[in-house]
Scaffold this active site. Structure first.
Site, PDB file in Angstrom:
ATOM      1  N   TYR A  56      -2.014  -1.198  10.728  1.00 37.48           N
ATOM      2  CA  TYR A  56      -2.028  -1.242   8.876  1.00 37.48           C
ATOM      3  C   TYR A  56      -0.888  -0.727   8.382  1.00 37.48           C
ATOM      4  O   TYR A  56      -0.074  -1.353   7.354  1.00 37.48           O
ATOM      5  CB  TYR A  56      -3.286  -0.577   8.453  1.00 37.48           C
ATOM      6  CG  TYR A  56      -3.665  -0.656   6.871  1.00 37.48           C
ATOM      7  CD1 TYR A  56      -4.114  -2.053   6.301  1.00 37.48           C
ATOM      8  CD2 TYR A  56      -3.108   0.106   6.075  1.00 37.48           C
ATOM      9  CE1 TYR A  56      -4.202  -2.145   5.003  1.00 37.48           C
ATOM     10  CE2 TYR A  56      -3.230  -0.024   4.489  1.00 37.48           C
ATOM     11  CZ  TYR A  56      -3.883  -1.047   4.117  1.00 37.48           C
ATOM     12  OH  TYR A  56      -3.958  -1.431   2.990  1.00 37.48           O
ATOM     13  N   SER A 116       0.861  -1.105   0.027  1.00 36.92           N
ATOM     14  CA  SER A 116       0.204  -0.017   0.062  1.00 36.92           C
ATOM     15  C   SER A 116       0.921   1.180   0.076  1.00 36.92           C
ATOM     16  O   SER A 116       2.168   1.011   0.449  1.00 36.92           O
ATOM     17  CB  SER A 116      -0.879  -0.102   1.207  1.00 36.92           C
ATOM     18  OG  SER A 116      -1.569   1.182   1.340  1.00 36.92           O
TER      19      SER A 116
END
Ligand SMILES: NC(=O)c1ccc[n+]([C@@H]2O[C@H](COP(=O)([O-])OP(=O)(O)OC[C@H]3O[C@@H](n4cnc5c(N)ncnc54)[C@H](O)[C@@H]3O)[C@@H](O)[C@H]2O)c1
Length: 252
Positions: A156, A143
């Site tokens: 995350y 990401s």
């Protein structure tokens, strides 16, 4: 000749979003796709969509938080198609949307087990098979949160930085074994995972877009195209890269 003709492609988290778009793209290019997910209904739907378009796919259920199931997944792939050419470690969760001090141990462990454990233990099984075959290609879905901090998503962010680190370390280790390993780092991409943010605060829809120079969110197909490029048979010199698929965000 299609680009991935007869190549066996394993994709985790392929019941939805980026994983489904990637599965459809590989199948269109002749890949024989193992669609894997813990969500069985969505996984079977991805297979149906591939077959409807004339492609070849099989669904194998797997919860990537469980290393034993990741081992069974590679065994199942071999039992179905006899080899493993390409593995896409895509399954992931966003974790609780909260400031660091408010994240619970349960959320920490769940996010780490899926986003980091799923990629690490998955790669171990895939690498063992690719070493035996003498070739292979792996793409891990990280990401932009693997390259910079994403507020309200500390765990995350940590797992996605870790995925980038795993990718680089393994790429160096296996470069001389004819195995290339890369990561993609998508920015906000329209999928059930990202769209769930708007139910927390609908104003995010416009706010977050302002940070993307191309002025729009990613589509799952944008990420799929980057993954296919990284795996293409004529792409032989790119390994250990964390490729932003981000409408220019990381250039700012
Ligand atoms: N959508 C975005 O904005 C965005 C941005 C950057 C990175 N990513 C990453 O892309 C990947 C795919 O996400 P998406 O946006 O397509 O979301 P999504 O929710 O549409 O798809 C994720 C899939 O992973 C599966 N999954 C979740 N936990 C699992 C587990 N334990 N075992 C097996 N399968 C599991 C889900 O069932 C789902 O089908 C994730 O790793 C995510 O972190 C997404």
């Amino acid at each position: 000749m299609k680009k991935f003709q007869q190549q066996v492609v394993l994709i985790t988290g392929a019941a939805s979003g980026i994983g489904r778009a990637t599965a459809l793209s590989f199948a269109r290019e002749g890949g024989r796709v193992v669609v894997s997910d813990r969500a069985e209904e969505g996984g079977h739907e991805t297979v149906r969509l591939i077959e409807e378009a004339g492609g070849e796919a099989t669904f194998l259920a797997c919860d990537v938080a469980d290393p034993a199931q990741l081992q069974q997944l590679v065994e199942g792939t071999l039992a179905t198609y006899g080899k493993l050419d390409i593995a896409i470690n895509n399954a992931g969760v966003g974790g609780t949307f909260a400031k660091t001090a408010n994240i619970t141990p349960e959320d920490y462990h769940q996010t780490v087990n899926i986003n980091l454990g799923g990629v690490f233990f998955g790669m171990q099984e895939q690498l063992r098979q690719m070493l035996e075959q003498g070739s292979g290609c792996i793409v891990n879905v990280a990401s932009v949160a693997g390259l910079r901090g994403l507020p309200n998503s500390a765990v995350y962010t940590a797992t996605k930085h870790a995925v980038v680190g795993l990718t680089k370390a393994a790429a160096v280790e296996y470069a001389r074994k004819n195995i290339r390993i890369n990561a993609v780092c998508p920015v906000f991409t329209r999928s059930p995972l990202f769209d769930s943010l708007f139910s927390i605060d609908p104003s995010y829809e416009e706010k977050l877009k302002r940070n993307i120079p191309l002025g729009r969110y990613g589509q799952p197909e944008d990420v799929a195209q980057a993954i296919l490029w990284l795996c293409a048979p004529d792409n032989t010199f790119v390994t250990g890269m964390a490729l932003p698929v981000d409408g220019g965000m990381m250039a700012m």
